[in-house]
Design a protein around this motif. Structure first.
Motif, PDB file in Angstrom:
ATOM      1  N   VAL A 111       0.839  -1.195   0.000  1.00 35.00           N
ATOM      2  CA  VAL A 111       0.000   0.000   0.000  1.00 35.00           C
ATOM      3  C   VAL A 111       0.878   1.251   0.000  1.00 35.00           C
ATOM      4  N   PHE A 112       0.545   2.203  -0.871  1.00 31.51           N
ATOM      5  CA  PHE A 112       1.299   3.449  -0.983  1.00 31.51           C
ATOM      6  C   PHE A 112       0.332   4.604  -0.683  1.00 31.51           C
ATOM      7  N   TYR A 113       0.182   4.871   0.607  1.00 31.65           N
ATOM      8  CA  TYR A 113      -0.846   5.806   1.062  1.00 31.65           C
ATOM      9  C   TYR A 113      -0.634   7.231   0.560  1.00 31.65           C
ATOM     10  N   GLN A 114       0.577   7.589   0.179  1.00 31.07           N
ATOM     11  CA  GLN A 114       0.810   8.960  -0.277  1.00 31.07           C
ATOM     12  C   GLN A 114       0.007   9.286  -1.528  1.00 31.07           C
ATOM     13  N   HIS A 115      -0.478   8.258  -2.217  1.00 34.16           N
ATOM     14  CA  HIS A 115      -1.257   8.475  -3.435  1.00 34.16           C
ATOM     15  C   HIS A 115      -2.761   8.318  -3.202  1.00 34.16           C
ATOM     16  N   GLY A 141      -8.976  11.055  -9.087  1.00 34.07           N
ATOM     17  CA  GLY A 141     -10.249  10.344  -9.039  1.00 34.07           C
ATOM     18  C   GLY A 141     -10.191   8.942  -9.612  1.00 34.07           C
ATOM     19  N   HIS A 142      -8.989   8.409  -9.833  1.00 34.95           N
ATOM     20  CA  HIS A 142      -8.834   7.049 -10.333  1.00 34.95           C
ATOM     21  C   HIS A 142      -8.786   6.073  -9.163  1.00 34.95           C
ATOM     22  N   LEU A 179      -2.418  16.902 -12.182  1.00 31.34           N
ATOM     23  CA  LEU A 179      -1.673  15.731 -12.604  1.00 31.34           C
ATOM     24  C   LEU A 179      -0.189  16.081 -12.689  1.00 31.34           C
ATOM     25  N   ALA A 180       0.623  15.282 -12.005  1.00 33.22           N
ATOM     26  CA  ALA A 180       2.064  15.553 -12.011  1.00 33.22           C
ATOM     27  C   ALA A 180       2.630  15.378 -13.413  1.00 33.22           C
TER      28      ALA A 180
END
Length: 358
Positions: A111-115, A141-142, A179-180
């Motif tokens: 899990v990568f919570y920063q996203h 929103g994805h 969006l980065a």
């Protein structure tokens, strides 16, 4: 602070009506109905906040680590080309900063919570009754991860979870983040290729590969292209079906990784039922479903990495942007060598490549 954008009453009503109409008349799933409207799935769900959708307080680590209370559920993680569905129970959950692990057995997640930017509890009427779920989205929103309750899930625990973690303000709408910009890909001539080869040779664990990519500033497919051919070999994009069928026939236990920037979901074990439906290649087993669009596979690689337990081999699939679709390995634990049966399956698909080029 809630990541919300207020919608005027007319816009909100129009959006809800159009979304429901697409789902009802066209029989579209939420994601496809949202795409047809030119919005993200997160925006579509957020339009119903305060009705059958409850916006969750964005303390994602705390609330996500309470998911084991729900009992047996279905975990779903997807990207543009692949959907990974796994039945089981969450457990053995931990985190280090904003990186989380779920190692409860059948449900295996990174899990990568920063996203993670927003989360919702959803109750939807279906032909088979009410479907309850928890759904989490990134800043655009994805969807990064979804959890669907099954008949034998703890529905009372779900209701209590929503009561506990529902946000104080249930305003429809979702504010999207910018969006980065995509990373700048350097020209091959800018890399110290011999040093890169030496770093690959020196690996003792597969996870060190990510550090090598960062150190040299390489995109993943660029790294595979620049690697020594004994470590990375391109194969035909159609080899996945052959590999899955042969894994089913030989009962070789495999690992299937599917992810996005906010989650990686892993299946470990044998597979049995393989079905092709148009462009979709499917694994349809009782506790594991994989749905993968073969027409979106732009490249496929057999990749070998040195480890303390010997070479570990994977089949890695990428889309036209170089984004990873899926990775497949033979099932193994640290301290044990790679399965001979898995190496035999890889040798078979490499032989298909050699026959085609002969």
């Amino acid at each position: 602070m809630q990541n919300t954008a207020r919608l005027d009453a007319t816009s909100l009503q129009q959006l809800r009506h159009a979304f429901v109409a697409l789902k009802t008349d066209k029989k579209l799933r939420n994601r496809d109905a949202a795409l047809a409207l030119g919005i993200s799935e997160g925006e579509a769900l957020a339009a119903f906040a305060g009705e059958h959708v409850v916006r969750l307080t964005p303390r994602f680590i705390e609330l996500f680590e309470e998911v084991p209370q729900l009992g047996p559920v279905m975990a779903l993680t997807r990207n543009e080309a692949a959907v990974h569905e796994k039945d089981g129970q969450y457990g053995n959950m931990s985190h280090n900063g904003d990186i989380g692990l779920v190692l409860g057995g059948t449900i295996d997640l990174r899990v990568f919570y920063q996203h993670w930017a927003s989360g919702f509890a959803v109750r939807e009427a279906t032909a088979h009754g009410e479907q309850k779920s928890l759904q989490f989205f990134d800043a655009q929103g994805h969807a990064v991860h979804k959890i669907f309750l099954r008949e034998h899930s703890d529905h009372a625990a779900f209701d209590a979870f929503v009561e506990r973690w529902g946000a104080a303000e249930q305003v429809p709408g979702l504010m999207l983040g910018e969006l980065a910009a995509p990373p700048v890909i350097k020209d091959d001539s800018e890399f110290d290729v011999p040093a890169f080869h030496a770093a690959w040779d020196a690996m003792s664990d597969t996870h060190q590969f990510f550090g090598i990519l960062r150190k040299f500033g390489l995109a993943r497919t660029q790294a595979l292209r620049l690697a020594q051919r004994r470590y990375a070999q391109p194969v035909a994009t159609g080899v996945l079906q052959n590999l899955l069928v042969r894994a089913s026939e030989s009962a070789v236990s495999i690992m299937v990784f599917v992810g996005n920037r906010g989650m990686i979901q892993i299946h470990s074990g044998p597979i049995k039922t393989i079905r092709v439906m148009g462009a979709w290649l499917n694994v349809l087993d009782p506790d594991f479903n994989l749905h993968l669009r073969t027409d979106l596979i732009a490249s496929a690689w057999v990749v070998r990495k040195p480890t303390a337990d010997g070479i570990v081999t994977s089949l890695e699939l990428f889309d036209s942007r170089g984004e990873n679709i899926a990775m497949l390995f033979g099932t193994r634990k640290p301290g044990t060598p790679e399965l001979d049966g898995w190496r035999e399956l890889i040798a078979e698909i490499e032989a298909l490549r050699d026959e085609a080029s002969a």
